[in-house]
Design an enzyme around this catalytic site. Structure first.
Site, PDB file in Angstrom:
ATOM      1  N   ASP A 132      25.982  10.963 -76.121  1.00  0.00           N
ATOM      2  CA  ASP A 132      25.137   9.765 -76.058  1.00  0.00           C
ATOM      3  C   ASP A 132      23.691  10.160 -76.318  1.00  0.00           C
ATOM      4  O   ASP A 132      23.287  11.290 -76.031  1.00  0.00           O
ATOM      5  CB  ASP A 132      25.209   9.134 -74.657  1.00  0.00           C
ATOM      6  CG  ASP A 132      26.509   8.368 -74.417  1.00  0.00           C
ATOM      7  OD1 ASP A 132      27.249   8.119 -75.384  1.00  0.00           O
ATOM      8  OD2 ASP A 132      26.762   8.021 -73.244  1.00  0.00           O
ATOM      9  N   ARG A 138      27.684   7.687 -83.880  1.00  0.00           N
ATOM     10  CA  ARG A 138      27.694   6.299 -83.417  1.00  0.00           C
ATOM     11  C   ARG A 138      26.283   5.756 -83.628  1.00  0.00           C
ATOM     12  O   ARG A 138      25.312   6.337 -83.126  1.00  0.00           O
ATOM     13  CB  ARG A 138      28.049   6.231 -81.929  1.00  0.00           C
ATOM     14  CG  ARG A 138      27.992   4.796 -81.370  1.00  0.00           C
ATOM     15  CD  ARG A 138      27.962   4.777 -79.833  1.00  0.00           C
ATOM     16  NE  ARG A 138      29.036   5.536 -79.271  1.00  0.00           N
ATOM     17  CZ  ARG A 138      28.924   6.221 -78.121  1.00  0.00           C
ATOM     18  NH1 ARG A 138      27.785   6.241 -77.433  1.00  0.00           N
ATOM     19  NH2 ARG A 138      29.948   6.914 -77.653  1.00  0.00           N
TER      20      ARG A 138
HETATM   21  P1  FDA Z   1      22.237  -7.282 -79.053  1.00  0.00           P
HETATM   22  O1  FDA Z   1      22.105  -7.052 -77.579  1.00  0.00           O
HETATM   23  O2  FDA Z   1      21.042  -7.106 -79.919  1.00  0.00           O
HETATM   24  O3  FDA Z   1      22.864  -8.697 -79.265  1.00  0.00           O
HETATM   25  C1  FDA Z   1      22.994  -9.243 -80.586  1.00  0.00           C
HETATM   26  C2  FDA Z   1      23.802 -10.518 -80.524  1.00  0.00           C
HETATM   27  O4  FDA Z   1      25.160 -10.186 -80.207  1.00  0.00           O
HETATM   28  C3  FDA Z   1      23.362 -11.487 -79.445  1.00  0.00           C
HETATM   29  O5  FDA Z   1      22.330 -12.287 -79.859  1.00  0.00           O
HETATM   30  C4  FDA Z   1      24.643 -12.248 -79.189  1.00  0.00           C
HETATM   31  O6  FDA Z   1      24.792 -13.215 -80.190  1.00  0.00           O
HETATM   32  C5  FDA Z   1      25.698 -11.190 -79.382  1.00  0.00           C
HETATM   33  N1  FDA Z   1      26.132 -10.577 -78.119  1.00  0.00           N
HETATM   34  C6  FDA Z   1      25.734  -9.393 -77.610  1.00  0.00           C
HETATM   35  N2  FDA Z   1      26.373  -9.126 -76.467  1.00  0.00           N
HETATM   36  C7  FDA Z   1      27.186 -10.166 -76.229  1.00  0.00           C
HETATM   37  C8  FDA Z   1      28.105 -10.498 -75.185  1.00  0.00           C
HETATM   38  N3  FDA Z   1      28.326  -9.674 -74.143  1.00  0.00           N
HETATM   39  N4  FDA Z   1      28.773 -11.679 -75.266  1.00  0.00           N
HETATM   40  C9  FDA Z   1      28.550 -12.522 -76.300  1.00  0.00           C
HETATM   41  N5  FDA Z   1      27.684 -12.271 -77.296  1.00  0.00           N
HETATM   42  C10 FDA Z   1      27.024 -11.114 -77.269  1.00  0.00           C
HETATM   43  N6  FDA Z   1      22.265   2.951 -76.361  1.00  0.00           N
HETATM   44  C11 FDA Z   1      21.594   4.119 -76.318  1.00  0.00           C
HETATM   45  O7  FDA Z   1      20.366   4.122 -76.247  1.00  0.00           O
HETATM   46  N7  FDA Z   1      22.274   5.310 -76.326  1.00  0.00           N
HETATM   47  C12 FDA Z   1      23.631   5.358 -76.433  1.00  0.00           C
HETATM   48  O8  FDA Z   1      24.204   6.457 -76.455  1.00  0.00           O
HETATM   49  C13 FDA Z   1      24.351   4.128 -76.494  1.00  0.00           C
HETATM   50  N8  FDA Z   1      25.711   4.109 -76.563  1.00  0.00           N
HETATM   51  C14 FDA Z   1      26.351   2.910 -76.784  1.00  0.00           C
HETATM   52  C15 FDA Z   1      27.730   2.884 -76.998  1.00  0.00           C
HETATM   53  C16 FDA Z   1      28.353   1.697 -77.339  1.00  0.00           C
HETATM   54  C17 FDA Z   1      29.816   1.680 -77.611  1.00  0.00           C
HETATM   55  C18 FDA Z   1      27.600   0.479 -77.414  1.00  0.00           C
HETATM   56  C19 FDA Z   1      28.234  -0.820 -77.805  1.00  0.00           C
HETATM   57  C20 FDA Z   1      26.267   0.493 -77.141  1.00  0.00           C
HETATM   58  C21 FDA Z   1      25.627   1.682 -76.800  1.00  0.00           C
HETATM   59  N9  FDA Z   1      24.269   1.711 -76.516  1.00  0.00           N
HETATM   60  C22 FDA Z   1      23.627   2.917 -76.448  1.00  0.00           C
HETATM   61  C23 FDA Z   1      23.546   0.443 -76.237  1.00  0.00           C
HETATM   62  C24 FDA Z   1      22.886  -0.115 -77.479  1.00  0.00           C
HETATM   63  O9  FDA Z   1      21.812   0.699 -77.850  1.00  0.00           O
HETATM   64  C25 FDA Z   1      22.379  -1.544 -77.259  1.00  0.00           C
HETATM   65  O10 FDA Z   1      21.419  -1.531 -76.236  1.00  0.00           O
HETATM   66  C26 FDA Z   1      23.460  -2.548 -76.876  1.00  0.00           C
HETATM   67  O11 FDA Z   1      24.646  -2.327 -77.580  1.00  0.00           O
HETATM   68  C27 FDA Z   1      22.982  -3.984 -77.191  1.00  0.00           C
HETATM   69  O12 FDA Z   1      22.785  -4.162 -78.576  1.00  0.00           O
HETATM   70  P2  FDA Z   1      23.863  -4.902 -79.519  1.00  0.00           P
HETATM   71  O13 FDA Z   1      23.784  -4.267 -80.860  1.00  0.00           O
HETATM   72  O14 FDA Z   1      25.195  -4.853 -78.891  1.00  0.00           O
HETATM   73  O15 FDA Z   1      23.440  -6.389 -79.668  1.00  0.00           O
END
Ligand code: FDA
Length: 305
Positions: A132, A182
């Site tokens: 990570d 990732r």
């Molecule tokens: P974001 O939070 O920007 O959301 C985008 C859109 O997606 C929203 O507007 C909504 O429409 C939809 N959405 C998101 N979540 C939803 C939900 N629960 N239900 C419905 N709609 C939803 N970070 C880091 O700094 N180091 C790391 O090693 C990791 N590792 C990691 C592993 C994995 C498998 C994941 C998925 C994430 C991480 N992260 C991470 C966290 C990552 O950096 C980030 O903070 C979160 O994934 C949130 O960003 P998203 O891209 O998911 O969408």
């Protein structure tokens, strides 16, 4: 308002007193919706259920910022046992690790030694480990450790965050290691000197990094719940004839379950990132910071016990 809420929870995520209190009071406040169990044994049936539903898993033993050599060694020993248990239970499962839990802040030698112990076992059993990425102050050290380990182990990957300005250059530099990466947006509170503050820029950069990494021919994990990013990835693969075994989607346990299952039914590999353990506090606060809707089930959790 959303920015204030986000900053508030990111601030709380670093609060050591609250962290200690959280450990004392155990799994509460809706935590079990986001965490697979307090021990790996508790998580095993949850992982098996996900496997049966066509999803693969990566587990993360919660805990970060270890500052004693003894504890870091203990964590490495537990990780070795967990890798063995994954194999014994025949689970479709990888392991994610945070280098600060294995001694990154103590010494490079210690963290390398601990990682080698885990990777030796994992390699023998055919299991992959993904490192990570933590806060930006530890990014270079994390990449350096990855490079050293990757020279010896094919079964290690890492995470790159699209909110950091440096990530595009990092991907170029990492290309020669043929890395399993990732790609995520990034979850820590970072200043404008190192990271985009504008969400649109972070989203746009994630798509650019996904494109670069996939077109470079490297195995890519897209770690996001954002449908725009997911659809972009699917389209990119179609357009360039990249087969479904060259990339995967990764999402956090308990988030967007239907989307996870829909993608798996379409034939994509979907990996669920499942944290387990007692030290859920920092992880949980970062999830609350990301998504105000998570706060609703946290509050519900408080009143339903
Ligand atoms: P974001 O939070 O920007 O959301 C985008 C859109 O997606 C929203 O507007 C909504 O429409 C939809 N959405 C998101 N979540 C939803 C939900 N629960 N239900 C419905 N709609 C939803 N970070 C880091 O700094 N180091 C790391 O090693 C990791 N590792 C990691 C592993 C994995 C498998 C994941 C998925 C994430 C991480 N992260 C991470 C966290 C990552 O950096 C980030 O903070 C979160 O994934 C949130 O960003 P998203 O891209 O998911 O969408």
């Amino acid at each position: 308002m959303q920015a204030i809420t986000k900053n508030f929870f990111l601030f709380l995520s670093n609060n050591k007193t609250l962290d200690r209190l959280a450990k004392q009071y155990g799994t509460r406040f809706g935590v079990d919706k986001l965490v697979g169990g307090e021990t790996f044994s508790q998580a095993v049936p949850v992982i098996r259920q996900l496997n049966d539903e066509g999803l693969v898993v990566t587990v993360d033993h919660l805990g970060e910022f270890v500052d004693s050599e003894e504890e870091a060694k203990e964590r490495a020993g537990e990780a070795v046992e967990t890798v063995q248990a994954m194999f014994d239970h025949n689970l479709a499962c990888e392991m994610s690790v945070k280098l600060t839990s294995l001694g990154l802040d103590i010494s490079r030698e210690l963290v390398i030694r601990n990682m080698e112990r885990i990777l030796d076992k994992a390699q023998a059993l055919g299991i992959t480990l993904q490192i990570d990425m933590e806060d930006s102050g530890r990014c270079q050290a994390t990449i350096d450790v990855f490079k050293e380990l990757r020279a010896k182990y094919p079964n290690v990957g890492l995470v790159i965050q699209s909110y950091l300005y440096r990530s595009d250059r990092d991907l170029d530099e990492l290309d020669k290691y043929d890395p399993y990466v990732r790609l995520v947006k990034g979850a820590y509170k970072e200043p404008g000197t190192v990271a985009f503050q504008d969400k649109d820029m972070v989203d746009k950069n994630l798509k650019q990094l996904v494109k670069k990494h996939m077109l470079n021919g490297n195995y890519t994990a897209v770690g996001s719940h954002d449908e725009e990013v997911i659809n972009f990835t699917k389209e990119l693969a179609r357009e360039h004839g990249i087969s479904k075994d060259r990339f995967e989607f990764q999402m956090l346990y308990g988030m967007r379950n239907k989307l996870q299952h829909d993608l798996a039914k379409e034939g994509y590999t979907v990996r669920v990132y499942m944290p387990y353990g007692m030290e859920w506090y920092g992880y949980y606060m970062r999830r609350l910071a990301e998504r105000p809707a998570n706060i609703a089930f946290a509050v519900k959790g408080i009143f339903s016990r």
